[in-house]
Design an enzyme around this catalytic site. Structure first.
Site, PDB file in Angstrom:
ATOM      1  N   GLU A  35       0.830  -1.213   0.000  1.00 44.36           N
ATOM      2  CA  GLU A  35       0.000   0.000   0.000  1.00 44.36           C
ATOM      3  C   GLU A  35       0.864   1.263   0.000  1.00 44.36           C
ATOM      4  O   GLU A  35       0.526   2.245  -0.645  1.00 44.36           O
ATOM      5  CB  GLU A  35      -0.966   0.009   1.199  1.00 44.36           C
ATOM      6  CG  GLU A  35      -2.114  -0.972   1.055  1.00 44.36           C
ATOM      7  CD  GLU A  35      -2.996  -0.685  -0.162  1.00 44.36           C
ATOM      8  OE1 GLU A  35      -3.020   0.473  -0.632  1.00 44.36           O
ATOM      9  OE2 GLU A  35      -3.647  -1.623  -0.647  1.00 44.36           O
ATOM     10  N   GLY A  79      10.762   7.050  -6.071  1.00 49.03           N
ATOM     11  CA  GLY A  79      10.434   8.438  -5.731  1.00 49.03           C
ATOM     12  C   GLY A  79       9.730   8.570  -4.387  1.00 49.03           C
ATOM     13  O   GLY A  79       9.494   7.569  -3.699  1.00 49.03           O
ATOM     14  N   TYR A  80       9.416   9.819  -4.033  1.00 49.45           N
ATOM     15  CA  TYR A  80       8.748  10.104  -2.746  1.00 49.45           C
ATOM     16  C   TYR A  80       9.415   9.312  -1.621  1.00 49.45           C
ATOM     17  O   TYR A  80       8.808   8.435  -1.005  1.00 49.45           O
ATOM     18  CB  TYR A  80       7.257   9.778  -2.813  1.00 49.45           C
ATOM     19  CG  TYR A  80       6.528  10.478  -3.931  1.00 49.45           C
ATOM     20  CD1 TYR A  80       6.135  11.814  -3.797  1.00 49.45           C
ATOM     21  CD2 TYR A  80       6.243   9.826  -5.113  1.00 49.45           C
ATOM     22  CE1 TYR A  80       5.487  12.470  -4.820  1.00 49.45           C
ATOM     23  CE2 TYR A  80       5.600  10.480  -6.154  1.00 49.45           C
ATOM     24  CZ  TYR A  80       5.219  11.794  -5.999  1.00 49.45           C
ATOM     25  OH  TYR A  80       4.569  12.426  -7.021  1.00 49.45           O
ATOM     26  N   TYR A 118      -6.184   6.498   4.603  1.00 43.54           N
ATOM     27  CA  TYR A 118      -6.384   5.506   3.545  1.00 43.54           C
ATOM     28  C   TYR A 118      -5.597   4.216   3.849  1.00 43.54           C
ATOM     29  O   TYR A 118      -6.142   3.119   3.806  1.00 43.54           O
ATOM     30  CB  TYR A 118      -5.941   6.058   2.175  1.00 43.54           C
ATOM     31  CG  TYR A 118      -5.797   4.943   1.182  1.00 43.54           C
ATOM     32  CD1 TYR A 118      -6.922   4.387   0.577  1.00 43.54           C
ATOM     33  CD2 TYR A 118      -4.552   4.360   0.908  1.00 43.54           C
ATOM     34  CE1 TYR A 118      -6.815   3.311  -0.286  1.00 43.54           C
ATOM     35  CE2 TYR A 118      -4.435   3.285   0.055  1.00 43.54           C
ATOM     36  CZ  TYR A 118      -5.567   2.770  -0.535  1.00 43.54           C
ATOM     37  OH  TYR A 118      -5.471   1.688  -1.369  1.00 43.54           O
ATOM     38  N   ASP A 136      -8.979   6.169  -2.154  1.00 47.20           N
ATOM     39  CA  ASP A 136      -7.845   6.635  -2.957  1.00 47.20           C
ATOM     40  C   ASP A 136      -8.397   7.171  -4.273  1.00 47.20           C
ATOM     41  O   ASP A 136      -9.620   7.304  -4.425  1.00 47.20           O
ATOM     42  CB  ASP A 136      -6.815   5.506  -3.171  1.00 47.20           C
ATOM     43  CG  ASP A 136      -7.368   4.380  -4.033  1.00 47.20           C
ATOM     44  OD1 ASP A 136      -8.585   4.412  -4.365  1.00 47.20           O
ATOM     45  OD2 ASP A 136      -6.605   3.473  -4.388  1.00 47.20           O
ATOM     46  N   CYS A 206     -25.470   2.930 -11.629  1.00 47.25           N
ATOM     47  CA  CYS A 206     -24.576   4.088 -11.789  1.00 47.25           C
ATOM     48  C   CYS A 206     -25.313   5.303 -12.347  1.00 47.25           C
ATOM     49  O   CYS A 206     -25.818   5.292 -13.465  1.00 47.25           O
ATOM     50  CB  CYS A 206     -23.412   3.718 -12.719  1.00 47.25           C
ATOM     51  SG  CYS A 206     -22.272   5.091 -12.954  1.00 47.25           S
TER      52      CYS A 206
END
Ligand code: SF4
Length: 359
Positions: A35, A79-80, A118, A136, A206
């Site tokens: 996650e 990244g991050y 989350y 998310d 929907c």
């Protein structure tokens, strides 16, 4: 409607769920790692990283006991990097405070570094079967379309409404599968540009399909353009080795190594900027030579162009004035140092050129 929605999703998931290496392994640690890796990152990119990670650190204890440099090196390219530092720190806290067991309830999970609402919901529901909601990008899109939510999904009013929907819709059983079904539906059927409504299991429920306003849901307020900065960096040579500096742990890309330099000031030319930065960061004097490359890169809140220069050390033993550490490094050893994407491009180029010279 509530149970019809979850029933349709669950039976679709039974037949259509994606096979992913962290799924159905019954390991909360694996769910957590996946996650965190999946934040801002595509599934196809994550899979090889996840597999390498689980080979290097098969258990939470292995991660907690690993040196941060090894953790950052394995993360390199995703990244991050705060995600990797937080995973490492959180694993150490779980060892110290929770006897090595990842907590089961969302509030305690959220007390750990890097775990937000989350991720806590995903771990609690998928690994422990708790009735915890998730939200998310994929889930936002599905819910905003099915329930025709007109509030902006990237503003607090819209986010709050979507979290409420995600909570209200949770079934009493199979919550983990249900949450993963929502994620999969958003990733494979209810996609941003061309949702395949004709194959969708919740088409009959929907509202966006009925109104044919799928492209207008979710509503997103456009972000302001990102500011841009010019940054200089020096390949500073001394006795056949180059100078690397380690970024301070609390800053962006903290703990990673880089060719030192920094941001230009208004009106400053690139060589002057580089000399000033090296003086301020490492107390050294350098001679700035030819430009090597200019590489563009985008972070979450700004963009940069990094201008690399070939440089010679002139005087001054380096001191870590504005960096965590420094080293003179042989080109063969650059691969041992965790680096961000832009610096790795240059490090690989330097190592390749050396190899070419030698063959
Ligand atoms: Fe998305 Fe279309 Fe399914 Fe609605 S019917 S949830 S818009 S794929």
């Amino acid at each position: 409607m509530t149970s019809e929605f979850s029933e349709k999703l669950l039976s679709w998931y039974d037949q259509n769920k994606r096979t992913l290496p962290w799924r159905d392994v019954g390991d909360a640690y694996a769910v957590w790692v996946s996650e965190i890796m999946l934040q801002q990152t595509r599934v196809e990119t994550v899979i090889p990283y996840f597999q390498r990670w689980m080979t290097a650190f098969p258990t939470l204890a292995d991660l907690a006991n690993a040196p941060l440099e090894q953790v950052l090196r394995l993360w390199e390219g995703l990244g991050y990097y705060a995600r990797a530092r937080n995973l490492h720190k959180a694993a150490q806290q779980v060892q110290a405070k929770f006897a090595g067991q990842l907590p089961t309830d969302p509030p305690t999970l959220q007390s750990l570094p890097g775990i937000g609402r989350y991720t806590a919901g995903a771990i609690a529901s998928i690994a422990y079967g708790q009735k915890a909601p998730i939200l998310d990008g994929n889930v936002k899109r599905v819910l905003a379309r099915v329930f025709n939510v007109g509030l902006p999904a990237n503003r607090p009013s819209g986010t709050a409404a979507l979290w409420q929907l995600s909570t209200d819709l949770l079934p009493d059983a199979a919550v983990g599968d249900y949450n993963q079904a929502l994620m999969d539906l958003g990733a494979t059927v209810c996609t941003p540009q061309n949702p395949t409504c004709l194959l969708c299991p919740v088409q009959s429920l929907c509202q966006a399909y009925r109104l044919q306003n799928q492209k207008e849901r979710p509503v997103m307020i456009e972000k302001a353009p990102l500011p841009h900065y010019d940054v200089t960096a020096g390949i500073i040579w001394k006795d056949g080795r180059v100078l690397l500096a380690q970024r301070p742990p609390e800053k962006l890309l903290g703990g990673l190594w880089e060719f030192p330099g920094g941001k230009t000031e208004p009106g400053e030319n690139l060589p002057d900027c580089l000399q000033r930065e090296i003086r301020e960061e490492l107390a050294c004097e350098i001679a700035v030579g030819t430009p090597i490359a200019s590489i563009k890169h985008a972070f979450t809140h700004f963009r940069i162009t990094v201008h690399f220069f070939d440089c010679q050390w002139v005087s001054g033993e380096p001191q870590a004035l504005d960096c965590a550490d420094w080293r003179w490094v042989a080109l063969d050893a650059l691969a041992d140092y965790p680096m961000g994407k832009v610096d790795r491009i240059i490090a690989k180029q330097l190592a390749a050129e050396k190899l070419k010279r030698e063959t």
